[in-house]
Each structure stands twice: as C-alpha cells, then as structure tokens.
Design a protein around this motif. Structure first.
Motif, PDB file in Angstrom:
ATOM      1  N   ALA A  89      69.182  29.200  49.629  1.00  0.00           N
ATOM      2  CA  ALA A  89      68.784  29.629  48.286  1.00  0.00           C
ATOM      3  C   ALA A  89      68.407  31.105  48.337  1.00  0.00           C
ATOM      4  CB  ALA A  89      67.604  28.793  47.787  1.00  0.00           C
ATOM      5  N   VAL A  90      69.147  31.929  47.598  1.00  0.00           N
ATOM      6  CA  VAL A  90      68.837  33.365  47.505  1.00  0.00           C
ATOM      7  C   VAL A  90      68.018  33.546  46.228  1.00  0.00           C
ATOM      8  CG1 VAL A  90      69.780  35.702  47.382  1.00  0.00           C
ATOM      9  CG2 VAL A  90      70.989  33.932  48.690  1.00  0.00           C
ATOM     10  N   ILE A  91      66.695  33.752  46.400  1.00  0.00           N
ATOM     11  CA  ILE A  91      65.766  33.805  45.263  1.00  0.00           C
ATOM     12  C   ILE A  91      65.130  35.197  45.249  1.00  0.00           C
ATOM     13  CG2 ILE A  91      63.857  32.614  44.108  1.00  0.00           C
ATOM     14  CD1 ILE A  91      64.299  30.273  46.049  1.00  0.00           C
ATOM     15  N   PRO A  92      65.759  36.178  44.581  1.00  0.00           N
ATOM     16  CA  PRO A  92      65.232  37.545  44.628  1.00  0.00           C
ATOM     17  C   PRO A  92      63.765  37.652  44.206  1.00  0.00           C
ATOM     18  CG  PRO A  92      67.422  37.536  43.671  1.00  0.00           C
ATOM     19  CD  PRO A  92      67.026  36.104  43.816  1.00  0.00           C
ATOM     20  N   CYS A  93      63.392  36.952  43.125  1.00  0.00           N
ATOM     21  CA  CYS A  93      61.992  36.935  42.678  1.00  0.00           C
ATOM     22  C   CYS A  93      61.504  35.491  42.735  1.00  0.00           C
ATOM     23  CB  CYS A  93      61.878  37.494  41.263  1.00  0.00           C
ATOM     24  SG  CYS A  93      60.189  37.504  40.627  1.00  0.00           S
ATOM     25  N   PHE A  94      60.585  35.200  43.667  1.00  0.00           N
ATOM     26  CA  PHE A  94      60.166  33.812  43.904  1.00  0.00           C
ATOM     27  C   PHE A  94      59.276  33.323  42.764  1.00  0.00           C
ATOM     28  CE2 PHE A  94      57.876  30.329  45.899  1.00  0.00           C
ATOM     29  CZ  PHE A  94      58.879  29.710  46.645  1.00  0.00           C
ATOM     30  N   PRO A  95      59.628  32.196  42.116  1.00  0.00           N
ATOM     31  CA  PRO A  95      58.816  31.707  40.986  1.00  0.00           C
ATOM     32  C   PRO A  95      57.470  31.146  41.438  1.00  0.00           C
ATOM     33  CG  PRO A  95      60.562  30.138  41.488  1.00  0.00           C
ATOM     34  CD  PRO A  95      60.785  31.318  42.385  1.00  0.00           C
ATOM     35  N   TYR A  96      56.469  31.296  40.610  1.00  0.00           N
ATOM     36  CA  TYR A  96      55.111  30.780  40.853  1.00  0.00           C
ATOM     37  C   TYR A  96      54.443  31.419  42.070  1.00  0.00           C
ATOM     38  CZ  TYR A  96      55.989  27.249  37.305  1.00  0.00           C
ATOM     39  OH  TYR A  96      56.272  26.619  36.115  1.00  0.00           O
ATOM     40  N   ALA A  97      54.916  32.609  42.497  1.00  0.00           N
ATOM     41  CA  ALA A  97      54.377  33.234  43.708  1.00  0.00           C
ATOM     42  C   ALA A  97      52.920  33.673  43.539  1.00  0.00           C
ATOM     43  CB  ALA A  97      55.234  34.435  44.101  1.00  0.00           C
ATOM     44  N   ARG A  98      52.474  33.873  42.289  1.00  0.00           N
ATOM     45  CA  ARG A  98      51.090  34.314  42.093  1.00  0.00           C
ATOM     46  C   ARG A  98      50.100  33.161  42.234  1.00  0.00           C
ATOM     47  NH1 ARG A  98      51.881  37.829  36.680  1.00  0.00           N
ATOM     48  NH2 ARG A  98      53.527  36.298  36.396  1.00  0.00           N
ATOM     49  N   GLN A  99      50.606  31.923  42.183  1.00  0.00           N
ATOM     50  CA  GLN A  99      49.710  30.772  42.335  1.00  0.00           C
ATOM     51  C   GLN A  99      49.766  30.303  43.798  1.00  0.00           C
ATOM     52  OE1 GLN A  99      49.951  27.808  39.178  1.00  0.00           O
ATOM     53  NE2 GLN A  99      51.035  29.270  37.882  1.00  0.00           N
ATOM     54  N   ASP A 100      49.236  31.156  44.681  1.00  0.00           N
ATOM     55  CA  ASP A 100      49.374  30.914  46.117  1.00  0.00           C
ATOM     56  C   ASP A 100      48.063  30.511  46.782  1.00  0.00           C
ATOM     57  OD1 ASP A 100      48.687  33.707  45.452  1.00  0.00           O
ATOM     58  OD2 ASP A 100      48.545  33.928  47.623  1.00  0.00           O
ATOM     59  N   LYS A 101      46.964  30.490  46.012  1.00  0.00           N
ATOM     60  CA  LYS A 101      45.675  30.107  46.601  1.00  0.00           C
ATOM     61  C   LYS A 101      44.725  29.661  45.498  1.00  0.00           C
ATOM     62  CE  LYS A 101      44.191  34.961  46.728  1.00  0.00           C
ATOM     63  NZ  LYS A 101      45.455  35.530  46.231  1.00  0.00           N
TER      64      LYS A 101
END
Length: 345
Positions: A87-99
């Motif tokens: 999967a080539v995902i240039p902008c990873f979704p939900y990346a700000r909800q990491d903690k």
C-alpha cells in the motif's frame, strides 16, 4: 519491469499516473464504484496472480471512503493470488490520533469545574484521557488484516506509527525535496532561519538547518484552555532574516498563520512556509490569502490543483519520483535508504 502491477484508488490518480510514467509501465485496470446505498465496490480488471502489486491511495478528501476503498482493493488483490501487496499511502490517514492526549470537550470542561470544587478533578482528568482512542493503531490493524504485506508512506506525523505495524513500513522523507526547493527558489537562503511552529517539530527543523548550515528557531505555544492559543513565545533570533516555517502538515492553518505574524513582529524580512501535507480544510485558504507569506510550499502527497487555483501563494513540490524510486527499489529488493537524503533525478 516484469511481474509488477500498479493500481490507483480514486483519491489521487494524478500522483499514481506520474509514478507509472516514471517507472515506464501502464497503470493497472481497476473499476471502483458505489452502490446506491454508498457501499464501495472494486473490480480489478486484469490478472494479478503471482504479481508484485502496488496500490496508490492517499489519506485525503473523503478520508473514510478512500480508506475503505484501499482496504477492499488490498483484499481483492490478495485473494486473487498476488504474491505481495504494497500500500503506497503518501499521506497516512488518522496519523494525528497516535496517542492518548485528548483534552476534555466544552461540556466536560463544565463538569470538570464542578468536580474540581469537590476535589475530584484528578479523577475526571484520568477518565477524560482514558476515553481517547488511538485510531492510527486501528488503521494499522485494518491494513494488516486486509492483507497488506508492506507500507510506503511519507513524513508520518509521529514516527512511532511505524511500530503499530507488524509488517515493514518505509517512511520516506520530504526533506531532500524541501532542501532542493529552498536552494533553487530562495536566492538569499544563506541568510535564512528555519523555524518550527511548535516544539514537536524541533527535530525536523534542526535536521534541515544543519544541512543548510543556517540557524533554527522554534515557537512555543502556551494554551490557557484547549484549542485556544493564549500566547506564542519565539525562541531564537529572526531579526533581519528570511524565516522559513517547516511543518509536516497544515490543516486549518491557524498555527502557521499565527506563527508568521509572530515572526514578522520579531523582525523577519520575509516568511515562507514549507509543509509536506497541505490538507487546507475549513478556513485555511482564506487565512493564507490574508497572511504575510511570500509562499506556502506543499508537496503533492495530497491533490493541490484546486487549492493552487484558489490561492496564488500556494506552490507545489512534486514527490512522485521519490515514490516511483521507492517502488522500483522495493520491487528489485534494493535498499531505499538512499531516498532519505537524496532526490532521485
């Protein structure tokens, strides 16, 4: 290139086309449609048996629909006997909800005040924190369960997201392309200072400043309450210098616009902003148009044509060659670490 197929989701077909043009192959045939009840349906239009498959889908636009489409495409290729699905995902979704660091909402703030009077504030805060999800981990699990064998992405909001996966993740950096843009488009770049709009981006700006051999500064935000920046404290001297704000993403652009105003107050002669992921939702475009930026530079991990039409200050760096080279090196079993410090020409 034998035994390789590249498919595009609907989120960013232009980037996928640029990648296959660079690789010298054709884009794979795939039909994506929605039923009347808005269920996503995907039909892979050619054989993928024994092939090395790459699916390009960015976390932009209708994020939930695009994520679901990606999961269905991965699964469709996997059960059609593809040897490996990346999967080539240039902008990873939900990346700000990491903690777990969510602050209470407005209603809960009132409850907090009442509880504080009874000396139960510490209990409330513990409960408010414990109810926050770690959605980036959930997305990682969904991609793995769908059948992804490998992930290629760019400038993850938090590097620990790589650890959410039990499969290989190549996190490419936009930094080499950013350095190239600065040297080619800012004539007086040797008199510049690299600025982080928050303390979290300090590592990113120090790396760029070291490679340009210039100084860096950062802005510390002090909040009196959630979502309201009370004051911004600039750490560093920007007087009579060109300030280059660097961040990994900009959504509503409130932070970078405030930061730009603060830099001008402190004596910066010009202000540029360079962002990897230009999301630009809500009032972002009008804020940039009214702000004091010379230019706001973003990469094309997210489609930018509409934003560039609405805002002449926005400029775009093409990073398709970095993804194309990552795909080529992965397919041939070569190291991708060259891309961490170089732009492939």
């Amino acid at each position: 290139m034998p035994n390789i197929k590249v498919f595009s989701g609907t989120s960013h077909p232009d980037l996928a086309q640029r990648i296959v043009d660079r690789l010298g192959i054709d884009l794979g045939k795939v039909v994506t449609k929605k039923f009347s009840n808005l269920e996503t349906c995907v039909e892979i239009g050619e054989s993928v048996r024994g092939e090395d498959v790459y699916i390009v889908q960015s976390g932009s636009g209708e994020i939930n629909d695009n994520l679901m489409e990606l999961l269905i495409m991965i699964n469709a290729c996997k059960i059609a006997s593809a040897s490996r699905v990346t999967a080539v995902i240039p902008c990873f979704p939900y990346a700000r909800q990491d903690k777990k660091d969510k602050l209470p909402g407005s209603e809960e703030k009132e409850e907090s005040k009442k509880l504080a009077k009874k000396n139960y504030d510490w209990k409330f805060r513990a409960h408010a924190q414990s109810r926050a999800p770690i959605s980036a981990k959930l997305v990682a699990n969904m991609l793995s369960v769908a059948g992804a064998d490998h992930i290629i992405t760019m400038d993850l909001h938090a590097s620990q997201i790589q650890g959410f996966f039990d499969i290989p993740v190549d996190n490419l950096y936009a930094e080499p392309a950013v350095l190239k843009w600065i040297k080619e488009n800012i004539p007086e770049w040797k008199n510049s200072i690299i600025v982080s709009p928050d303390a979290g981006g300090a590592k990113r700006v120090t790396s760029i400043a070291d490679r340009l051999n210039v100084e860096f500064a950062l802005i510390h935000k002090e909040r009196k309450k959630a979502n309201e920046v009370a004051s911004m404290v600039l750490v560093g001297d920007v007087k009579d210098k060109i300030a280059i704000l660097v961040d990994d993403m900009a959504d509503t652009c409130g932070t970078i616009v405030h930061a730009a105003d603060r830099l001008v107050e402190a004596g910066a002669t010009k202000v540029y902003a360079i962002l990897t992921h230009g999301i630009f939702s809500g009032p972002a475009i009008s804020r940039i148009n009214n702000a004091c930026f010379e230019a706001v530079v973003v990469t094309n991990t997210i489609p930018q044509d509409g934003h560039m039409r609405d805002c002449p200050k926005i400029q775009c760096i093409d990073v398709s060659m970095m993804f194309a080279e990552a795909v080529r090196r992965t397919h041939n079993g070569e190291s991708v670490s060259y891309l961490f410090s170089n732009v492939p020409y």
